[in-house]
Motif scaffolding. Structure first.
Motif, mmCIF file in Angstrom:
data_model
loop_
_atom_site.group_PDB
_atom_site.id
_atom_site.type_symbol
_atom_site.label_atom_id
_atom_site.label_comp_id
_atom_site.label_asym_id
_atom_site.label_seq_id
_atom_site.Cartn_x
_atom_site.Cartn_y
_atom_site.Cartn_z
ATOM 1 N N PHE B 51 41.545 60.576 31.325
ATOM 2 C CA PHE B 51 40.795 60.218 30.114
ATOM 3 C C PHE B 51 39.884 61.348 29.641
ATOM 4 N N PRO B 52 40.449 62.506 29.244
ATOM 5 C CA PRO B 52 39.589 63.645 28.877
ATOM 6 C C PRO B 52 38.658 63.336 27.705
ATOM 7 N N GLY B 53 39.145 62.590 26.711
ATOM 8 C CA GLY B 53 38.322 62.298 25.531
ATOM 9 C C GLY B 53 37.089 61.487 25.885
ATOM 10 N N ALA B 54 37.275 60.481 26.757
ATOM 11 C CA ALA B 54 36.149 59.632 27.144
ATOM 12 C C ALA B 54 35.122 60.442 27.945
ATOM 13 N N TRP B 55 35.597 61.397 28.756
ATOM 14 C CA TRP B 55 34.670 62.221 29.553
ATOM 15 C C TRP B 55 33.856 63.138 28.630
ATOM 16 N N ASP B 56 34.532 63.696 27.577
ATOM 17 C CA ASP B 56 33.806 64.512 26.591
ATOM 18 C C ASP B 56 32.709 63.683 25.927
ATOM 19 N N ALA B 57 33.086 62.487 25.449
ATOM 20 C CA ALA B 57 32.127 61.636 24.739
ATOM 21 C C ALA B 57 31.012 61.196 25.679
ATOM 22 N N GLY B 58 31.367 60.879 26.926
ATOM 23 C CA GLY B 58 30.377 60.407 27.886
ATOM 24 C C GLY B 58 29.323 61.460 28.192
ATOM 25 N N SER B 59 29.756 62.723 28.347
ATOM 26 C CA SER B 59 28.795 63.763 28.709
ATOM 27 C C SER B 59 27.778 63.983 27.594
ATOM 28 N N GLY B 129 26.356 46.746 34.050
ATOM 29 C CA GLY B 129 25.919 45.578 34.803
ATOM 30 C C GLY B 129 24.681 44.920 34.230
ATOM 31 N N LEU B 130 23.870 45.668 33.477
ATOM 32 C CA LEU B 130 22.630 45.114 32.935
ATOM 33 C C LEU B 130 22.666 45.203 31.410
ATOM 34 N N GLY B 131 23.283 44.210 30.780
ATOM 35 C CA GLY B 131 23.363 44.178 29.311
ATOM 36 C C GLY B 131 24.137 45.353 28.758
ATOM 37 N N PHE B 132 25.203 45.756 29.482
ATOM 38 C CA PHE B 132 25.962 46.945 29.091
ATOM 39 C C PHE B 132 26.686 46.715 27.770
ATOM 40 N N GLN B 133 26.483 47.616 26.793
ATOM 41 C CA GLN B 133 27.126 47.503 25.490
ATOM 42 C C GLN B 133 27.316 48.896 24.920
ATOM 43 N N LEU B 134 28.568 49.371 24.867
ATOM 44 C CA LEU B 134 28.826 50.707 24.319
ATOM 45 C C LEU B 134 28.640 50.695 22.806
ATOM 46 N N PRO B 135 28.155 51.825 22.228
ATOM 47 C CA PRO B 135 28.069 51.923 20.768
ATOM 48 C C PRO B 135 29.459 51.789 20.151
ATOM 49 N N ASN B 136 29.491 51.343 18.895
ATOM 50 C CA ASN B 136 30.773 51.174 18.209
ATOM 51 C C ASN B 136 31.520 52.495 18.126
ATOM 52 N N GLY B 137 32.838 52.420 18.279
ATOM 53 C CA GLY B 137 33.668 53.612 18.116
ATOM 54 C C GLY B 137 33.821 54.444 19.374
ATOM 55 N N MET B 138 33.082 54.104 20.440
ATOM 56 C CA MET B 138 33.210 54.861 21.697
ATOM 57 C C MET B 138 34.449 54.384 22.459
ATOM 58 N N VAL B 140 36.571 52.948 25.344
ATOM 59 C CA VAL B 140 36.081 51.996 26.341
ATOM 60 C C VAL B 140 35.922 52.673 27.707
ATOM 61 N N GLN B 141 36.682 53.774 27.942
ATOM 62 C CA GLN B 141 36.588 54.441 29.251
ATOM 63 C C GLN B 141 35.279 55.204 29.433
ATOM 64 N N VAL B 142 34.471 55.321 28.350
ATOM 65 C CA VAL B 142 33.143 55.909 28.530
ATOM 66 C C VAL B 142 32.355 55.075 29.546
ATOM 67 N N GLY B 143 32.651 53.773 29.588
ATOM 68 C CA GLY B 143 32.021 52.916 30.589
ATOM 69 C C GLY B 143 32.345 53.384 32.002
ATOM 70 N N LEU B 144 33.578 53.835 32.182
ATOM 71 C CA LEU B 144 34.000 54.364 33.487
ATOM 72 C C LEU B 144 33.213 55.633 33.820
ATOM 73 N N PHE B 145 33.077 56.506 32.805
ATOM 74 C CA PHE B 145 32.304 57.731 33.009
ATOM 75 C C PHE B 145 30.881 57.388 33.433
ATOM 76 N N LEU B 146 30.268 56.416 32.730
ATOM 77 C CA LEU B 146 28.875 56.076 33.050
ATOM 78 C C LEU B 146 28.762 55.473 34.447
#
Lengths: 99, 214
Positions: B51-59, B129-138, B140-146
């Motif tokens: 998931f290279p794109g999600a890792w870029d966005a996550g960083s 785990g605590l009210g986790f909610q990614l911003p729109n358009g991210m 979903v694998q950014v959650g994995l990065f986090l």
């Protein structure tokens, strides 16, 4: 015995300054688009920093061959772990349905 | 001669042999720690390949200024730890205790900044785990990065927490004059552990914060 494994204060401070220069370099470098080389550059700079810490702060310089071997063994095992794992994932190709 | 022999533990012939055995034991422990963290670095790398794109966005979510500051703080703490050992070898008790306390303070500062970053992520609903909610358009694998980010940095922070405790114990024993130029292995061995924890962060910082800033 203890004197030969002691890095001088000057060496320690120069090591720290070199680490700071490398930190600045890696942060600055991350803003430059070098495409696929980005990860390689980041990891190479990190390895350089780790070597400075190991050789001067952990005084591998001045330690005997046995310590060098044990210290190196950890990284050889780590390379097995990483190379074999990544080698698997980057060489997988989709296969068609069976006969 | 008699004095130096009484310093040696009974199962060693010389101080030098005892010192070599202690140092090697610490390095063997650190090699197991390398593999302990290596498992997480492997998982990180596999997901980054998939998931290279999600890792870029996550960083880009992580705070680069605080990450850079913390790296400088930890590198500085390695310098002061090395200076404490240098003072121990010369028998400068006060200087050694001073540098040990500076080292523990810098480690605590690192944990404080880390805690602030965690809290900030929590308020942005980015703490899994605590009210986790990614911003729109991210992706979903950014959650994995986090999740990788929190697990890896928390395990590192735990190691640093242990290190701070050990350094404070060294400061107390050092103040009581337990270490001499001939006998100061605890300062040396806990120093090795401290520098190892620094090295883990040296790799975590570019891999988590610097993936894609361009």
């Amino acid at each position: 015995m203890s004197q030969e494994t002691t890095s001088s204060v000057r060496t320690l401070i120069l090591s720290f300054l070199a680490l700071m220069v490398l930190l600045a370099l890696t942060v600055w470098g991350s803003f430059i688009d070098v495409g696929a080389w980005r990860a390689t550059v980041a990891v190479v700079v990190a390895i350089a920093k780790a070597l400075i810490v190991m050789i001067f702060f952990m005084h591998l310089k001045g330690s005997n061959r046995l310590i060098w071997t044990v210290a190196g063994a950890g990284f050889v095992w780590l390379s097995f772990l990483l190379i074999l794992t990544i080698g698997d994932f980057v060489t997988r190709v989709p296969i068609g349905p069976g006969p | 001669m008699a004095e130096s022999q009484s310093l040696v533990a009974h199962h060693f012939s010389t101080l030098e042999q005892e010192h070599d055995a202690e140092t090697m034991g610490m390095w063997v422990f650190l090699a197991t720690e390398v593999l302990f963290f290596g498992g997480l670095f492997s998982v990180y790398t596999v997901y980054r390949v998939i998931f290279p794109g999600a890792w870029d966005a996550g960083s880009r979510i992580l705070d680069l200024n605080l990450g850079t500051l913390n790296t400088a703080v930890l590198l500085g703490s390695s310098l002061t730890m090395a200076l404490a050992l240098h003072a121990a070898k010369l028998g400068n008790r006060r200087t050694m205790v001073f540098f040990l306390l500076v080292t523990a303070s810098l480690g605590t500062l690192f944990l404080g900044v880390k805690g602030f970053e965690y809290y900030h992520k929590y308020t942005e609903h980015l703490l899994p785990g605590l009210g986790f909610q990614l911003p729109n358009g991210m992706p979903v694998q950014v959650g994995l990065f986090l999740r990788m980010y929190f697990v890896m940095t928390a395990l590192h922070a735990f190691h640093l927490f242990v290190g701070i405790g050990l350094v404070l114990v060294l400061a107390v024993f050092g103040w009581r004059g337990k270490f001499t130029p001939l006998k100061h292995s605890p300062v040396e061995l806990i120093g090795l552990y401290w520098h190892f924890v620094d090295i883990v962060w040296i790799f975590l910082f570019p891999l988590l914060y610097l993936i894609d800033r361009s």
